[in-house]
Write a protein that holds these residues in place. Sequence first.
Motif, PDB file in Angstrom:
ATOM      1  N   GLU A 319       0.803  -1.218   0.000  1.00 49.24           N
ATOM      2  CA  GLU A 319       0.000   0.000   0.000  1.00 49.24           C
ATOM      3  C   GLU A 319       0.839   1.274   0.000  1.00 49.24           C
ATOM      4  O   GLU A 319       0.302   2.376   0.077  1.00 49.24           O
ATOM      5  CB  GLU A 319      -0.929  -0.007   1.225  1.00 49.24           C
ATOM      6  CG  GLU A 319      -1.915  -1.170   1.217  1.00 49.24           C
ATOM      7  CD  GLU A 319      -2.703  -1.271   2.507  1.00 49.24           C
ATOM      8  OE1 GLU A 319      -2.436  -0.460   3.437  1.00 49.24           O
ATOM      9  OE2 GLU A 319      -3.577  -2.154   2.612  1.00 49.24           O
ATOM     10  N   MET A 320       2.155   1.131  -0.085  1.00 52.25           N
ATOM     11  CA  MET A 320       3.027   2.302  -0.099  1.00 52.25           C
ATOM     12  C   MET A 320       2.915   3.044  -1.425  1.00 52.25           C
ATOM     13  O   MET A 320       2.548   2.459  -2.454  1.00 52.25           O
ATOM     14  CB  MET A 320       4.477   1.883   0.124  1.00 52.25           C
ATOM     15  CG  MET A 320       4.796   1.446   1.542  1.00 52.25           C
ATOM     16  SD  MET A 320       6.551   1.048   1.710  1.00 52.25           S
ATOM     17  CE  MET A 320       6.692   1.020   3.494  1.00 52.25           C
ATOM     18  N   SER A 321       3.288   4.318  -1.402  1.00 51.14           N
ATOM     19  CA  SER A 321       3.313   5.110  -2.627  1.00 51.14           C
ATOM     20  C   SER A 321       4.507   4.698  -3.486  1.00 51.14           C
ATOM     21  O   SER A 321       5.407   3.974  -3.025  1.00 51.14           O
ATOM     22  CB  SER A 321       3.420   6.600  -2.293  1.00 51.14           C
ATOM     23  OG  SER A 321       4.675   6.892  -1.692  1.00 51.14           O
ATOM     24  N   VAL A 322       4.533   5.141  -4.736  1.00 38.54           N
ATOM     25  CA  VAL A 322       5.641   4.823  -5.635  1.00 38.54           C
ATOM     26  C   VAL A 322       6.956   5.333  -5.062  1.00 38.54           C
ATOM     27  O   VAL A 322       7.990   4.639  -5.091  1.00 38.54           O
ATOM     28  CB  VAL A 322       5.382   5.428  -7.032  1.00 38.54           C
ATOM     29  CG1 VAL A 322       6.601   5.232  -7.931  1.00 38.54           C
ATOM     30  CG2 VAL A 322       4.151   4.798  -7.668  1.00 38.54           C
ATOM     31  N   HIS A 323       6.918   6.545  -4.531  1.00 37.96           N
ATOM     32  CA  HIS A 323       8.123   7.141  -3.942  1.00 37.96           C
ATOM     33  C   HIS A 323       8.634   6.285  -2.782  1.00 37.96           C
ATOM     34  O   HIS A 323       9.838   6.010  -2.668  1.00 37.96           O
ATOM     35  CB  HIS A 323       7.799   8.561  -3.461  1.00 37.96           C
ATOM     36  CG  HIS A 323       9.014   9.379  -3.144  1.00 37.96           C
ATOM     37  ND1 HIS A 323       8.949  10.656  -2.638  1.00 37.96           N
ATOM     38  CD2 HIS A 323      10.333   9.100  -3.238  1.00 37.96           C
ATOM     39  CE1 HIS A 323      10.158  11.119  -2.453  1.00 37.96           C
ATOM     40  NE2 HIS A 323      11.023  10.192  -2.808  1.00 37.96           N
ATOM     41  N   GLN A 324       7.737   5.827  -1.935  1.00 44.05           N
ATOM     42  CA  GLN A 324       8.125   4.999  -0.803  1.00 44.05           C
ATOM     43  C   GLN A 324       8.655   3.641  -1.252  1.00 44.05           C
ATOM     44  O   GLN A 324       9.618   3.125  -0.682  1.00 44.05           O
ATOM     45  CB  GLN A 324       6.933   4.821   0.139  1.00 44.05           C
ATOM     46  CG  GLN A 324       6.538   6.086   0.881  1.00 44.05           C
ATOM     47  CD  GLN A 324       5.219   5.937   1.616  1.00 44.05           C
ATOM     48  OE1 GLN A 324       4.348   5.162   1.202  1.00 44.05           O
ATOM     49  NE2 GLN A 324       5.048   6.677   2.702  1.00 44.05           N
ATOM     50  N   ARG A 325       8.045   3.073  -2.281  1.00 47.74           N
ATOM     51  CA  ARG A 325       8.509   1.774  -2.770  1.00 47.74           C
ATOM     52  C   ARG A 325       9.910   1.884  -3.367  1.00 47.74           C
ATOM     53  O   ARG A 325      10.742   0.985  -3.196  1.00 47.74           O
ATOM     54  CB  ARG A 325       7.530   1.212  -3.807  1.00 47.74           C
ATOM     55  CG  ARG A 325       6.228   0.674  -3.235  1.00 47.74           C
ATOM     56  CD  ARG A 325       6.451  -0.478  -2.276  1.00 47.74           C
ATOM     57  NE  ARG A 325       7.046  -1.642  -2.896  1.00 47.74           N
ATOM     58  CZ  ARG A 325       6.365  -2.640  -3.449  1.00 47.74           C
ATOM     59  NH1 ARG A 325       5.033  -2.605  -3.469  1.00 47.74           N
ATOM     60  NH2 ARG A 325       6.979  -3.673  -3.975  1.00 47.74           N
TER      61      ARG A 325
END
Length: 385
Positions: A319-325
């Motif tokens: 469920e993380m954002s693209v930036h977080q991934r």
Amino acid sequence: MRQPPSAISSSSVPTQPHRAGGRRRWFDLHSWIGLKLCLFMGFICLTGTLAVFAQEIDWLLHAEMRVTPGEQRASWGQMVDAVQRAHPDWSLQGLAAPHASRFAAKAQVRTNDGRLRFVWVDPYTGKVTGDTHWFNAHRFLRNTHRHLMLPVKYGVPLVAALSIPLLLSLVSSLFIYKRWWRGFFSWPRGDRPRRLWGDIHRLLGVWSLWFVALIAVTGGWYLVESLGGKATPPPKISLPGDGKGEKAAPADPVAIDRAVAELAKRWPELSVAGVQPTAAGQGILIDGQAQAWLVRDRANVAGFDLRDGRLLELQDGREMSVHQRIAEMADPLHFGSFGGWQVRLLWLLFGAALTALSFTGVYLYGLRVADTLRSARKRGRHEST
């Protein structure tokens, strides 16, 4: 209408000197980077390569980390309880699963005088095997590789900035080495040192292209992070007894096992990698690996109230954002920690190849300079005669 031969030669066909000049500029750039940065680059590559198997190095150095595999496994609650009983005056900050079958589980603790130490627990018997200093071979190699033991705000961007010349070296090599794809199975020729080491350098370079690109890209991401481009971390799970003014107390091992069992029912895909009870022993975080690919253990986490066994919050790495991934992917890709020992062995071998590229490049430069000086002396003797 047909062009005259003179027009064709001047406008349609690039001249050979122009081609050679462009290739020469790439060669000069490649040589300059290698000459100026070879020692620094080689040192960073060497420490990073050794860091891939840093825990195995510590395992060899510290008997406390070595255990004999058994048929049964101690529960998380039993291992936490063993640490708390062995060192009741120390504050338990977290317990991590064993690195491999012959490794002890690792508990990070803080002593009464504020020092960090590791307490090791046999995951089969649930007994403490001993404790070691926090600053071990693993920490030495990681800190040296990451920021050269300098303050983080200076050391990290300094080391991460090497991703730029590393990427330039990769690009320039593709222009220098004509038809480089034919070099995968070109065995080095040993008729003279310069040709031998040149062939070895090219052979290592061709096979390491993917790895050099990977290290350059992940290193570039670390540079972006150090300059303010970090991803926003997920909201912190609020746990009971997590305040600074709370009185320290041991966590209930039965409650810990109950929380782990409850999480297994709700999230069966999660493989627990660590537990972090609060200082007051009233709450706990449980993290590990689940369905999300290429994330650190902390990306999948659940918080429990140990007083009543209630699940407070669950965070799924998917469920993380693209930036977080992207931020989560950097470390597993950089160190090969997303797989077993086979993946890390591959990273070790190609890290060694990258280290060798740094040093063989400058050695070739030295051989080239020596050949030039010898040629100049021969010309001088011929002209004098």
